[in-house]
Design an enzyme around this catalytic site. Structure first.
Site, PDB file in Angstrom:
ATOM      1  N   HIS A  32       0.811  -1.215   0.000  1.00 23.74           N
ATOM      2  CA  HIS A  32       0.000   0.000   0.000  1.00 23.74           C
ATOM      3  C   HIS A  32       0.852   1.276   0.000  1.00 23.74           C
ATOM      4  O   HIS A  32       0.590   2.191   0.775  1.00 23.74           O
ATOM      5  CB  HIS A  32      -0.936   0.005   1.220  1.00 23.74           C
ATOM      6  CG  HIS A  32      -1.967  -1.080   1.194  1.00 23.74           C
ATOM      7  ND1 HIS A  32      -2.607  -1.539   2.329  1.00 23.74           N
ATOM      8  CD2 HIS A  32      -2.481  -1.790   0.164  1.00 23.74           C
ATOM      9  CE1 HIS A  32      -3.466  -2.489   1.988  1.00 23.74           C
ATOM     10  NE2 HIS A  32      -3.409  -2.661   0.685  1.00 23.74           N
ATOM     11  N   HIS A  73      -6.865  -0.224   2.874  1.00 19.06           N
ATOM     12  CA  HIS A  73      -6.326  -0.588   1.566  1.00 19.06           C
ATOM     13  C   HIS A  73      -6.514   0.644   0.685  1.00 19.06           C
ATOM     14  O   HIS A  73      -7.497   1.365   0.813  1.00 19.06           O
ATOM     15  CB  HIS A  73      -7.083  -1.794   1.021  1.00 19.06           C
ATOM     16  CG  HIS A  73      -7.003  -2.980   1.950  1.00 19.06           C
ATOM     17  ND1 HIS A  73      -6.325  -4.113   1.653  1.00 19.06           N
ATOM     18  CD2 HIS A  73      -7.506  -3.146   3.203  1.00 19.06           C
ATOM     19  CE1 HIS A  73      -6.400  -4.968   2.672  1.00 19.06           C
ATOM     20  NE2 HIS A  73      -7.120  -4.394   3.630  1.00 19.06           N
TER      21      HIS A  73
HETATM   22  C1  LIG Z   1      -0.763  -7.466  -4.491  1.00 19.31           C
HETATM   23  C2  LIG Z   1      -1.498  -6.194  -4.161  1.00 19.31           C
HETATM   24  C3  LIG Z   1      -2.679  -6.263  -3.450  1.00 19.31           C
HETATM   25  C4  LIG Z   1      -3.372  -5.096  -3.147  1.00 19.31           C
HETATM   26  N1  LIG Z   1      -4.574  -5.213  -2.532  1.00 19.31           N
HETATM   27  C5  LIG Z   1      -5.357  -4.125  -2.428  1.00 19.31           C
HETATM   28  C6  LIG Z   1      -6.691  -4.255  -1.982  1.00 19.31           C
HETATM   29  O1  LIG Z   1      -7.154  -5.352  -1.646  1.00 19.31           O
HETATM   30  N2  LIG Z   1      -7.446  -3.138  -1.931  1.00 19.31           N
HETATM   31  C7  LIG Z   1      -6.952  -1.917  -2.297  1.00 19.31           C
HETATM   32  O2  LIG Z   1      -7.679  -0.923  -2.218  1.00 19.31           O
HETATM   33  N3  LIG Z   1      -5.691  -1.767  -2.703  1.00 19.31           N
HETATM   34  C8  LIG Z   1      -4.891  -2.843  -2.819  1.00 19.31           C
HETATM   35  N4  LIG Z   1      -3.637  -2.697  -3.325  1.00 19.31           N
HETATM   36  C9  LIG Z   1      -3.145  -1.334  -3.668  1.00 19.31           C
HETATM   37  C10 LIG Z   1      -3.879  -0.650  -4.838  1.00 19.31           C
HETATM   38  O3  LIG Z   1      -4.067  -1.528  -5.905  1.00 19.31           O
HETATM   39  C11 LIG Z   1      -3.127   0.604  -5.259  1.00 19.31           C
HETATM   40  O4  LIG Z   1      -3.094   1.500  -4.155  1.00 19.31           O
HETATM   41  C12 LIG Z   1      -3.762   1.350  -6.429  1.00 19.31           C
HETATM   42  O5  LIG Z   1      -3.910   0.543  -7.556  1.00 19.31           O
HETATM   43  C13 LIG Z   1      -2.914   2.574  -6.782  1.00 19.31           C
HETATM   44  O6  LIG Z   1      -3.438   3.233  -7.899  1.00 19.31           O
HETATM   45  P1  LIG Z   1      -2.534   4.195  -8.785  1.00 19.31           P
HETATM   46  O7  LIG Z   1      -3.404   4.759  -9.851  1.00 19.31           O
HETATM   47  O8  LIG Z   1      -1.837   5.133  -7.892  1.00 19.31           O
HETATM   48  O9  LIG Z   1      -1.379   3.294  -9.407  1.00 19.31           O
HETATM   49  P2  LIG Z   1      -1.389   1.907 -10.190  1.00 19.31           P
HETATM   50  O10 LIG Z   1      -2.654   1.181  -9.962  1.00 19.31           O
HETATM   51  O11 LIG Z   1      -0.125   1.230  -9.857  1.00 19.31           O
HETATM   52  O12 LIG Z   1      -1.386   2.340 -11.729  1.00 19.31           O
HETATM   53  C14 LIG Z   1      -0.278   2.924 -12.351  1.00 19.31           C
HETATM   54  C15 LIG Z   1      -0.336   2.628 -13.843  1.00 19.31           C
HETATM   55  O13 LIG Z   1       0.679   3.384 -14.497  1.00 19.31           O
HETATM   56  C16 LIG Z   1       1.330   2.566 -15.436  1.00 19.31           C
HETATM   57  N5  LIG Z   1       2.688   3.056 -15.615  1.00 19.31           N
HETATM   58  C17 LIG Z   1       3.673   3.066 -14.685  1.00 19.31           C
HETATM   59  N6  LIG Z   1       4.811   3.543 -15.220  1.00 19.31           N
HETATM   60  C18 LIG Z   1       4.541   3.858 -16.504  1.00 19.31           C
HETATM   61  C19 LIG Z   1       5.310   4.386 -17.560  1.00 19.31           C
HETATM   62  N7  LIG Z   1       6.599   4.681 -17.393  1.00 19.31           N
HETATM   63  N8  LIG Z   1       4.723   4.579 -18.767  1.00 19.31           N
HETATM   64  C20 LIG Z   1       3.413   4.274 -18.949  1.00 19.31           C
HETATM   65  N9  LIG Z   1       2.633   3.767 -17.974  1.00 19.31           N
HETATM   66  C21 LIG Z   1       3.194   3.556 -16.767  1.00 19.31           C
HETATM   67  C22 LIG Z   1       1.311   1.189 -14.793  1.00 19.31           C
HETATM   68  O14 LIG Z   1       1.546   0.172 -15.741  1.00 19.31           O
HETATM   69  C23 LIG Z   1      -0.080   1.171 -14.181  1.00 19.31           C
HETATM   70  O15 LIG Z   1      -1.047   0.743 -15.103  1.00 19.31           O
HETATM   71  C24 LIG Z   1      -2.869  -3.838  -3.576  1.00 19.31           C
HETATM   72  C25 LIG Z   1      -1.680  -3.776  -4.272  1.00 19.31           C
HETATM   73  C26 LIG Z   1      -0.997  -4.936  -4.578  1.00 19.31           C
HETATM   74  C27 LIG Z   1       0.282  -4.847  -5.343  1.00 19.31           C
END
Ligand SMILES: Cc1cc2nc3c(=O)[nH]c(=O)nc-3n(C[C@H](O)[C@H](O)[C@H](O)COP(=O)(O)OP(=O)(O)OC[C@H]3O[C@@H](n4cnc5c(N)ncnc54)[C@H](O)[C@@H]3O)c2cc1C
Ligand SMILES: *[C@@H]1O[C@H](CO)[C@@H](O)[C@H](O)[C@H]1NC(C)=O
Ligand SMILES: *[C@@H]1O[C@H](CO)[C@@H](O)[C@H](O)[C@H]1NC(C)=O
Ligand SMILES: *[C@@H]1O[C@H](CO)[C@@H](O)[C@H](O)[C@H]1NC(C)=O
Ligand SMILES: *[C@@H]1O[C@H](CO)[C@@H](O)[C@H](O)[C@H]1NC(C)=O
Ligand SMILES: *[C@@H]1O[C@H](CO)[C@@H](O)[C@H](O)[C@H]1NC(C)=O
Ligand SMILES: *[C@@H]1O[C@H](CO)[C@@H](O)[C@H](O)[C@H]1NC(C)=O
Ligand SMILES: *[C@@H]1O[C@H](CO)[C@@H](O)[C@H](O)[C@H]1NC(C)=O
Ligand SMILES: *[C@@H]1O[C@H](CO)[C@@H](O)[C@H](O)[C@H]1NC(C)=O
Ligand SMILES: *[C@@H]1O[C@H](CO)[C@@H](O)[C@H](O)[C@H]1NC(C)=O
Ligand SMILES: *[C@@H]1O[C@H](CO)[C@@H](O)[C@H](O)[C@H]1NC(C)=O
Ligand SMILES: *[C@@H]1O[C@H](CO)[C@@H](O)[C@H](O)[C@H]1NC(C)=O
Ligand SMILES: *[C@@H]1O[C@H](CO)[C@@H](O)[C@H](O)[C@H]1NC(C)=O
Length: 624
Positions: A554, A599
């Site tokens: 997280h 989460h």
């Molecule tokens: C195993 C696991 C279990 C989890 N369980 C939960 C849960 O049960 N409930 C919950 O709420 N949260 C959970 N989380 C956390 C949650 O999924 C994240 O907090 C959330 O997805 C974050 O969203 P975000 O948009 O910040 O980033 P992300 O979801 O990480 O999205 C970032 C995106 O940017 C893209 N990207 C990155 N770098 C580049 C680049 N250089 N060029 C182009 N694209 C790029 C990536 O490919 C990705 O698609 C979990 C995480 C993991 C790893």
């Protein structure tokens, strides 16, 4: 077995979801078979086939990353027909995998799979120098396509702390609640059971994009968990809904599931949205850096990416803004490679100038840490039995495919608990209260009816316990000028002494939970896998924790919001623009001002929903 008593359930076959076609014998290989649940129309022209399709095109906004942050922003901005958006995502469509769609299979999605960036942490000093896996999702949905689906917002006090840290009440609970609700499409569980006592509809949204539901299939331990709340209400009170701002207690999990199917942020990019005509998505394209506008070192609106068709770096300039949504690890990494960060570090590394000195970039990484208490139980009705019996597992998967019923419609647990260390236990007296307030949890339990990977024998009750109000902070940094090298991820888990005290307390409380007669009365719980000497001795328990604890994945706060005019710390202002620059905003888990006892995806959806309104208002579309 309890799983198979489907006849007693009222089956509501969802009409909105196309029924999958039978694909022959179910086997492990089938996990990779097309499930035909695609949210993306194969014929949709808004999915660009290669960067060549960008020739001659311009976009008001270029969004980087299709996780909860980037998907939400891309959707909401393109509600305005005169605004155009290009969404660039490093990975693919993620639309052909049963493993992603089936909620219960979430633990198979990472680490080190086609859906993962395959990161690991640096050796963790306080975990006996262990290197931990640190999965991050790649492809549409980002990490929300690979996570374990739990939907939690944290406490009112957690979100009010955001308002304090940003000196902006519009990031507080009262202002954020409408945005949490806006993102949500709450749906009734597939088994049609009466949910009156399982969630409070007044705190939920029913018209958003991400499906949220309470469990749609019962599990053999459900009654025992609830019975424990009745037997020991002082320690383990029942809570009807943990997402009302008042999070404490034991209750039914809410998960990101829509009629039995995972709902990732890709649901913000459904066919209707792609049909708008003003949103294009470029898949399988990694962004390397964000560069200043030629001749204007304070406007960062040029996106540099790798064209995988010819291996060259190319650029595209946003007419209005670049929105960085690459997540809490890749966002700070991209900023640093772009020369935005601690300028001493950037100079030492040889990152090309110009540099924009913002020392907080990548700092303040905060994450949850947890460890499982596992108990041997006298029963065969646990998931362990399913994992050891292919016939049973295949039958259950087949039922899910045909009708979206059975244990596969839910995530790993049907109940959670958010609890506090009691006053008088010494911990709070010694260290002060690490939580955001007196109504915020110190630790969380997940009640799992079995382990998630196969064991040769035995049946188990598994209770992962997380420290959800950690004091430790770490960093994401880089040690190379190559933007495609892996960043150095150091969550620095357990570096603050209070954190292991909380975890110690949590493990002991998990052992006390199963002392209730709901578990001991008929001899259900036979023994803990950790012996009592270890549980009861501070030193031995600490050592066991250091050897076994893992990240809960997280990470947040690596490009934190802070108040306008705050140059002491912080990376973005409360309008999410990078401090001191024009043309560049961050909308993802990086900007979260402090880690809620939750989460984290709910926080990102809520923040991105509000960010969209902030941006729209700034360009004259609507007001805040
Ligand atoms: C195993 C696991 C279990 C989890 N369980 C939960 C849960 O049960 N409930 C919950 O709420 N949260 C959970 N989380 C956390 C949650 O999924 C994240 O907090 C959330 O997805 C974050 O969203 P975000 O948009 O910040 O980033 P992300 O979801 O990480 O999205 C970032 C995106 O940017 C893209 N990207 C990155 N770098 C580049 C680049 N250089 N060029 C182009 N694209 C790029 C990536 O490919 C990705 O698609 C979990 C995480 C993991 C790893
Ligand atoms: C998944 O999306 C891609 C890109 O739009 C498309 O080419 C493909 O046909 C889709 N696959 C399925 C199974 O829908
Ligand atoms: C992660 O590892 C898997 C398995 O080796 C691989 O298929 C995948 O492409 C890797 N991810 C990235 C982003 O390289
Ligand atoms: C907080 O914002 C108010 C205006 O809303 C301003 O008067 C005050 O100076 C700000 N405080 C800090 C610490 O920036
Ligand atoms: C559901 O349960 C509630 C509370 O127990 C009860 O008042 C209500 O009548 C039930 N609804 C249905 C449709 O059975
Ligand atoms: C831009 O360049 C000017 C003149 O060299 C300098 O004073 C200013 O600090 C630079 N701004 C940024 C954000 O680098
Ligand atoms: C910037 O980085 C340098 C080198 O790592 C470090 O010594 C310094 O403390 C950092 N500056 C700030 C303000 O964090
Ligand atoms: C981390 O955040 C806190 C506020 O929560 C702030 O006081 C501190 O300066 C930040 N540290 C860095 C390095 O940005
Ligand atoms: C398990 O329960 C059965 C009754 O269901 C009982 O006969 C048996 O002795 C129990 N096993 C243990 C190890 O307690
Ligand atoms: C495996 O499951 C099938 C289907 O439920 C059942 O008929 C069979 O007895 C089980 N096998 C074992 C070894 O438990
Ligand atoms: C938390 O503190 C507030 C203010 O001191 C008080 O009103 C409230 O009752 C406390 N809540 C609990 C659960 O003790
Ligand atoms: C950067 O860190 C990685 C991981 O610790 C290491 O393998 C690599 O050698 C380092 N690179 C440099 C240039 O220090
Ligand atoms: C419990 O663990 C301690 C420390 O590892 C060990 O000395 C002891 O023999 C164990 N006791 C039992 C009953 O397994």
């Amino acid at each position: 077995m309890k799983y198979l008593t489907l006849s007693s359930m009222r089956l509501l076959v969802p009409s909105a979801i196309p029924q999958p076609t039978r694909t022959g014998r179910l086997s492990v290989l089938l996990l990779l078979t097309l499930s035909f649940l695609s949210l993306i129309s194969p014929t949709s022209c808004s999915i660009l086939s290669s960067p060549a399709d960008l020739v001659g095109k311009t976009y008001d906004f270029v969004v980087i990353g299709a996780g909860p942050g980037g998907s939400t922003i891309s959707n909401r901005l393109t509600e305005i027909p005169s605004l155009s958006v290009l969404l660039i995502e490093a990975g693919g469509a993620n639309n052909d995998s049963l493993t992603i769609d089936v909620p219960l299979l979430c633990t198979k999605l990472t680490p080190n799979t086609q859906w993962d960036w395959n990161y690991t942490t640096t050796p963790q000093e306080n975990l006996n120098n262990r290197v931990l896996p640190f999965p991050r999702g790649i492809g549409l949905g980002g990490t929300s396509a690979v996570n374990c689906l739990v939907y939690t917002r944290g406490s009112k006090q957690n979100i009010d702390e955001w308002a304090e840290l940003t000196n902006d009440s519009s990031w507080g609970w009262d202002a954020m609640l409408p945005y949490f609700k806006k993102s949500e499409k709450f749906n009734l569980p597939v088994d049609g059971h009466n949910v009156t006592n399982e969630f409070d509809p007044s705190f939920h949204g029913f018209e958003g994009y991400i499906g949220v539901s309470v469990p749609g299939a019962s599990r053999a331990i459900d009654g025992r968990v609830i019975e424990t709340t009745e037997e020991r209400p002082d320690e383990f009170p029942y809570t009807r809904d943990m997402n009302t701002g008042d999070q404490l207690g034991v209750g039914w999990v809410q998960a990101l599931i829509d009629r039995g199917v995972r709902s990732s942020s890709a649901s913000y990019l459904n066919e209707d949205v792609l049909g708008r005509g003003n949103l294009d998505i470029l898949l399988n394209t990694k962004v390397s850096r964000i560069l200043p506008s030629p001749g204007d070192n304070e406007t960062y609106d040029v996106v540099e990416y790798l064209d995988s068709s010819d291996g060259t770096l190319k650029t595209i300039t946003a007419v209005k803004e670049v929105i960085l949504s690459a997540g809490a690890v890749n966002t700070p990494s991209i900023l640093l490679h772009s020369g935005i960060g601690n300028s001493t570090l950037l100079s030492n590394l040889g990152i090309p100038k110009p540099h924009h000195n913002l020392p907080s970039v990548g700092q303040n990484l905060t994450d949850h840490i947890g460890v499982s208490s596992t108990f041997v139980v006298n029963s065969t009705e646990t998931y362990d039995s399913v994992l050891r019996n292919d016939t049973l597992a295949e039958g259950l998967l087949e039922e899910w495919e045909k009708a979206k019923v059975g244990i596969n419609v839910d995530t790993s647990e049907n109940h959670l608990a958010f609890l506090r260390v009691r006053e008088g236990s010494g911990v709070l007296e010694m260290f002060g209260d690490p939580a955001a307030g007196n109504e915020t949890a110190h630790f969380e339990f997940l009640f799992q009816n079995g382990l998630s990977s196969p064991t040769p024998s035995g049946n188990y009750l598994n209770i992962p316990a997380g420290n959800v109000s950690p004091k430790s902070t770490g960093s994401v940094t880089i040690n190379s000028t190559d933007p495609f090298s892996s960043p150095l991820i150091n969550p620095n888990l357990l570096s603050a002494p209070v954190d292991i005290h909380i975890l110690r307390h949590a493990v002991r409380t998990a052992h006390q939970f199963v002392q209730a007669s709901a578990w001991t009365g008929d001899g259900y719980v036979l023994r803990s896998l950790v012996n009592a000497t270890v549980v009861n001795d501070d030193g031995e328990l600490d050592e066991w924790i250091r050897e076994n604890a893992v990240s809960f994945f997280h990470p947040v706060a690596t490009a934190k919001m802070s108040g306008y005019g705050n140059w002491e710390w912080g990376v973005v202002d409360p309008d999410l623009k990078v401090k001191g620059l024009r043309g560049l905003r961050v909308v993802d888990a990086s900007v979260v001002p402090s880690l809620p006892a939750a989460h984290t995806s709910a926080a990102v959806y809520g923040i991105a929903e509000r960010a969209a309104d902030v941006i729209k208002a700034e360009y004259g579309y609507g007001s805040l």
